[in-house]
Design a protein around this motif. Structure first.
Motif, PDB file in Angstrom:
ATOM      1  N   VAL A 183      -1.655  -4.202   1.368  1.00 18.69           N
ATOM      2  CA  VAL A 183      -1.352  -3.229   2.418  1.00 18.69           C
ATOM      3  C   VAL A 183      -0.532  -2.111   1.778  1.00 18.69           C
ATOM      4  O   VAL A 183       0.421  -2.368   1.044  1.00 18.69           O
ATOM      5  CB  VAL A 183      -0.560  -3.877   3.573  1.00 18.69           C
ATOM      6  CG1 VAL A 183      -0.154  -2.813   4.591  1.00 18.69           C
ATOM      7  CG2 VAL A 183      -1.382  -4.967   4.236  1.00 18.69           C
ATOM      8  N   VAL A 184      -0.934  -0.871   2.040  1.00 13.33           N
ATOM      9  CA  VAL A 184      -0.172   0.279   1.571  1.00 13.33           C
ATOM     10  C   VAL A 184       0.693   0.750   2.735  1.00 13.33           C
ATOM     11  O   VAL A 184       0.191   1.209   3.765  1.00 13.33           O
ATOM     12  CB  VAL A 184      -1.098   1.420   1.108  1.00 13.33           C
ATOM     13  CG1 VAL A 184      -0.273   2.623   0.651  1.00 13.33           C
ATOM     14  CG2 VAL A 184      -1.986   0.941  -0.034  1.00 13.33           C
ATOM     15  N   LYS A 185       1.990   0.592   2.565  1.00 16.70           N
ATOM     16  CA  LYS A 185       2.920   0.947   3.632  1.00 16.70           C
ATOM     17  C   LYS A 185       2.992   2.465   3.810  1.00 16.70           C
ATOM     18  O   LYS A 185       2.958   3.218   2.838  1.00 16.70           O
ATOM     19  CB  LYS A 185       4.320   0.406   3.325  1.00 16.70           C
ATOM     20  CG  LYS A 185       4.411  -1.123   3.352  1.00 16.70           C
ATOM     21  CD  LYS A 185       4.272  -1.644   4.762  1.00 16.70           C
ATOM     22  CE  LYS A 185       4.477  -3.143   4.828  1.00 16.70           C
ATOM     23  NZ  LYS A 185       4.306  -3.665   6.199  1.00 16.70           N
ATOM     24  N   SER A 186       3.101   2.881   5.067  1.00 23.11           N
ATOM     25  CA  SER A 186       3.245   4.307   5.348  1.00 23.11           C
ATOM     26  C   SER A 186       4.633   4.771   4.918  1.00 23.11           C
ATOM     27  O   SER A 186       5.524   3.971   4.652  1.00 23.11           O
ATOM     28  CB  SER A 186       3.046   4.570   6.835  1.00 23.11           C
ATOM     29  OG  SER A 186       4.038   3.909   7.586  1.00 23.11           O
ATOM     30  N   ALA A 187       4.801   6.082   4.882  1.00 19.16           N
ATOM     31  CA  ALA A 187       6.104   6.648   4.533  1.00 19.16           C
ATOM     32  C   ALA A 187       7.059   6.488   5.718  1.00 19.16           C
ATOM     33  O   ALA A 187       6.822   5.690   6.612  1.00 19.16           O
ATOM     34  CB  ALA A 187       5.928   8.113   4.145  1.00 19.16           C
TER      35      ALA A 187
END
Length: 565
Positions: free
Chosen positions: A99-103
């Protein structure tokens, strides 16, 4: 008294022996987080590790990797099968997608990387496991202090999953059969989401790999915009069977869930590990593959340590010559099968050819030149940058000249007079003629085509066709076709990104022979019977004895049997 003591000792031993019907000892499961991937940058994921009680912490264990975390009640299944000696001592690694976490923007969505990692073709996920995740697993220890050691042998490694996780498992084994040889596939996504729909075709055409596959699916599986899962899985099974793979399956009536897979998982694991540690064997391949390859013969390393090998060509004796282009050195393969330096300089030639009188020619930025016995050059034709060339029995040449975006093909007669005969091919590269020398073939490196022309008496060309349709890897936009050679049956061999593709006279790829290092720039037939296929593979050169025999263009034309319809 002694007899009584002996009986007591035997009774005591019997009470401490583990029996198959005893409750299996329960393995340990621990959970970790991994967020240091460079292959899938910015991703965070969890993974769980199952370690059986039978693992001693000294000898590397077999491993099973499962996508989408723990599924199929796998730890309990492993406990039972290892206890019953129906599978080897095996460490389970159950990994979730990244999972690529949002900013900091809380309204933004996290990016779920599952389809990107699982559905895509190519070796990225296999490299992620082999270079990043499994090494991280081996930094851990069990609660009682046992170091986790995993076997590096592909024969000791299985991989599996469901849906996209299944095609991900198959892709990892397909790309790296040296690292994963046993695949469990449940409701596999072998459809057109990210290109996996090509697998049934590739399985039939690519030289078989040492992979054993168990497939599971049901007739109520998905049938949506990307394809029909139920039909795709059956097509996979039929292709694997056609190519001679070890394949088993369980078809049912279920839908797109793990219910049926959980029921048959113990049976599948037992079958996948049957006969271990006997190695998994590769299939025999299609009749077309069997017509070219010799059982038991594989690629052999000829030489290595070069910068960029090119221009392989054999003389009338079958002696092979090739160039290391950046070094401008020419090598000759000796009687012992090893290369020796033949010349310190060749003008940075990229292509070689022998004429009908035995003369040695080369092409490069200087155009076309003739070499004497000391490889000193005499210019034959210039004014263009030659890339590759082919000589005909009548002493004439065809040359590809892709430099300066001109993308030209030249005809050169025996006197050195040149004539432009074609333009417009997107980087014309490898070049050869049919065995009867009536057709010219030119590789278009920037696409997946090889062009065909009809050669006219004056050297001009007619009836230009995008004729040979090549396979390109999913990780590239073109096949990068380079060197071309024909055998005496009219089969065309093409050096490409995915290996040596060989095509019938009708223009269809019949088979693909990968090279050991996954690279291939050019090819040639050599050896005293011209039945050794040589491949220049950037920094290495390989050779492989085959059933086919090369057609030498400097010899009299050969008329092969006509093409199949």
């Amino acid at each position: 008294m002694m007899r009584l003591l002996s009986a007591l000792a035997l009774l005591l031993a019997a009470t401490t022996v583990t029996r198959a019907d005893d409750p299996p000892p329960k393995g340990d499961v621990s959970k970790y987080t991994f967020d240091a991937s460079k292959i899938f940058p910015g991703t965070t994921r969890t993974y769980s590790v199952y370690v059986p009680k039978q693992y001693d912490g000294e000898k590397p264990a077999c491993v099973y990797v499962n996508q989408d975390g723990i599924g199929y009640n796998a730890p309990a299944v492993f406990d039972k099968l290892i206890h019953e000696k129906k599978m080897p001592v095996t460490i389970g690694v159950f990994v979730t997608p990244g999972v690529v976490k949002s900013a900091d923007n809380k309204a933004a969505l996290d990016r779920f990387n599952r389809s990107f990692e699982y559905d895509g073709l190519g070796d990225a996920y296999a490299r992620f496991l082999l270079e990043e995740l499994l090494p991280d697993v081996e930094t851990k220890k069990t609660a009682d202090g046992r170091a986790i050691k995993i076997s590096k042998s592909g024969n000791d490694r299985a991989i599996g999953g469901g849906s996209s996780g299944a095609v991900c498992a198959f892709t990892a084994a397909w790309e790296r059969p040296d690292a994963f040889s046993r695949v469990f596939s449940s409701i596999g996504t072998y459809v057109g989401l990210r290109g996996a729909n090509v697998y049934p075709t590739l399985i039939r055409k690519v030289e078989p790999k040492p992979i054993r596959v168990f497939l599971e699916d049901g007739e109520a599986d998905q049938n949506i915009y990307g394809g029909d899962w139920w039909m795709a899985n059956q097509e996979m099974e039929r292709s694997l069977k056609f190519a001679g793979y070890e394949v088993n399956h369980e078809w049912g009536k279920g839908g797109h869930n793990g219910t049926a897979a959980t029921k048959i998982f113990p049976e599948a694991m037992e079958w996948l590990w049957k006969g271990w540690p006997e190695p998994v064997k590769a299939g025999k391949g299609s009749s077309q593959m069997q017509a070219v390859l010799i059982p038991g013969e594989d690629w052999k390393l000829v030489g290595e340590g070069y910068k960029f090998t090119e221009g392989p060509i054999a003389n009338a004796k079958g002696e092979l010559f090739f160039t290391d282009v950046p070094e401008a050195k020419t090598y000759k393969v000796g009687d012992d099968g090893k290369p020796v330096l033949f010349s310190e300089t060749n003008g940075k030639a990229s292509g070689f050819a022998f004429g009908p009188d035995g003369s040695f020619y080369g092409c490069g930025g200087f155009g076309v030149a003739k070499y004497d016995s000391a490889l000193k050059t005499t210019k034959l034709a210039d004014g263009f940058g030659g890339n590759d060339l082919v000589t005909l029995h009548n002493g004439t040449f065809f040359v590809t000249a892709p430099g300066n975006n001109k993308n030209e093909v030249y005809f050169v007669n025996a006197k050195g007079d040149k004539k432009l005969v074609d333009t417009g091919i997107k980087f014309p590269n490898g070049i050869t003629v049919s065995p009867d020398q009536s057709l010219l073939y030119v590789a278009e490196s920037r696409t997946h085509w090889v062009y065909s022309f009809v050669i006219q008496p004056d050297g001009s060309l007619k009836h230009k066709q995008k004729y040979f349709h090549l396979h390109a890897p999913d990780t590239a936009d073109e096949a990068s076709a380079d060197g071309l050679k024909c055998d005496r049956n009219g089969v065309l061999y093409v050096a490409t990104r995915v290996g040596v593709q060989f095509c019938d006279q009708a223009g269809r790829v019949n088979g693909i022979i990968p090279t050991p290092n996954g690279k291939c720039a050019n090819i040639a037939f050599g050896g005293k019977d011209f039945d050794i296929l040589y491949a220049t593979c950037i920094d290495k050169v390989y050779a492989r004895k085959v059933k086919a025999k090369g057609a030498n263009t400097f010899e009299a034309p050969i008329k092969p049997a006509g093409p199949r319809l």
